[in-house]
Design an enzyme around this catalytic site. Structure first.
Site, PDB file in Angstrom:
ATOM      1  CB  CYS A   1      -9.551  -6.247  -7.392  1.00 23.31           C
ATOM      2  SG  CYS A   1      -8.045  -5.807  -8.284  1.00 23.31           S
TER       3      CYS A   1
ATOM      4  CD  GLU B   1      -2.938  -1.318   2.193  1.00 22.18           C
ATOM      5  OE1 GLU B   1      -2.808  -0.592   3.211  1.00 22.18           O
ATOM      6  OE2 GLU B   1      -3.886  -2.111   2.026  1.00 22.18           O
TER       7      GLU B   1
ATOM      8  CD  GLU C   1      -4.672 -10.861  -6.128  1.00 22.29           C
ATOM      9  OE1 GLU C   1      -4.108  -9.906  -5.580  1.00 22.29           O
ATOM     10  OE2 GLU C   1      -5.832 -11.189  -5.861  1.00 22.29           O
TER      11      GLU C   1
ATOM     12  CB  CYS D   1      -5.892  -8.702  -9.691  1.00 23.55           C
ATOM     13  SG  CYS D   1      -4.728  -7.576  -8.896  1.00 23.55           S
TER      14      CYS D   1
ATOM     15  CB  CYS E   1      -3.534  -6.482  -5.811  1.00 22.91           C
ATOM     16  SG  CYS E   1      -5.037  -5.521  -5.618  1.00 22.91           S
TER      17      CYS E   1
HETATM   18  N1  THU Z   1      -5.923  -6.795  -2.123  1.00 29.41           N
HETATM   19  C1  THU Z   1      -5.062  -7.678  -2.720  1.00 29.41           C
HETATM   20  O1  THU Z   1      -3.839  -7.574  -2.577  1.00 29.41           O
HETATM   21  N2  THU Z   1      -5.592  -8.674  -3.459  1.00 29.41           N
HETATM   22  C2  THU Z   1      -6.925  -8.924  -3.595  1.00 29.41           C
HETATM   23  O2  THU Z   1      -7.309  -9.889  -4.245  1.00 29.41           O
HETATM   24  C3  THU Z   1      -7.903  -8.021  -2.974  1.00 29.41           C
HETATM   25  C4  THU Z   1      -7.352  -6.841  -2.286  1.00 29.41           C
HETATM   26  C5  THU Z   1      -5.343  -5.742  -1.268  1.00 29.41           C
HETATM   27  C6  THU Z   1      -5.391  -4.351  -1.829  1.00 29.41           C
HETATM   28  C7  THU Z   1      -5.324  -3.530  -0.545  1.00 29.41           C
HETATM   29  O3  THU Z   1      -3.960  -3.380  -0.162  1.00 29.41           O
HETATM   30  C8  THU Z   1      -6.012  -4.388   0.482  1.00 29.41           C
HETATM   31  O4  THU Z   1      -6.036  -5.710  -0.047  1.00 29.41           O
HETATM   32  C9  THU Z   1      -7.426  -3.954   0.804  1.00 29.41           C
HETATM   33  O5  THU Z   1      -8.177  -3.792  -0.337  1.00 29.41           O
END
Ligand code: THU
Length: 133
Positions: free
Chosen positions: A87, A45, A56, A90, A54
């Site tokens: 998401c 983040e 992925e 991704c 993310c």
């Molecule tokens: N996030 C992922 O890394 N992968 C997912 O499949 C869903 C969401 C992360 C993004 C963000 O840092 C946190 O989860 C909350 O949305």
């Protein structure tokens, strides 16, 4: 140990490196490529929220940097009662490096709980054919 269990363990392990001070939601992802190489990533983040990435995305970037371009399996793990799915962005990233057999495995901390083909999760993916129209 089966390929999938070790892939899950890899995702679980890298999840510990997630940098998620804002959402506090840590995610790990691990890819098994068509050449049987394993790549992993975690969410990263940023104080400027949209710049976060993310898990992925990280795993796929590592795969491409490692010289592989086809995903056999991808495991995504988070600590959530409701299984998390990649998401939309991704899913499109996975689709880019997928074939008809590419599987997306959704996991909680205990293990893989559900498996989908990428075509089930993103049936109407934007694809190369559309780009040519
Ligand atoms: N996030 C992922 O890394 N992968 C997912 O499949 C869903 C969401 C992360 C993004 C963000 O840092 C946190 O989860 C909350 O949305």
């Amino acid at each position: 140990m089966s390929d999938l269990i070790s892939l899950f363990n890899k995702a679980l392990q890298i999840r510990q490196n997630a940098y998620a001070p804002y959402s506090k939601f840590c995610v790990g992802a691990a890819v098994l490529s068509s050449n049987d190489n394993v790549y992993s990533g975690c969410n990263v983040e940023n104080v400027s929220y949209p710049n976060g990435t993310c898990a992925e995305t990280g795993a796929i970037a590592a795969m491409v940097a490692g010289g592989d371009v086809l995903i056999k399996d991808i495991v995504v793990v988070a600590d959530s009662k409701v299984l998390i799915k990649p998401c939309g962005a991704c899913l499109q990233r996975i689709f880019e490096f997928a074939d008809n057999n590419t599987k997306v495995h959704l996991a909680d901390l205990e293990g893989i709980k559900k498996t989908y083909l990428i075509s089930e999760l993103l049936p109407l993916a934007f694809n190369e054919e559309e780009l040519k129209q």
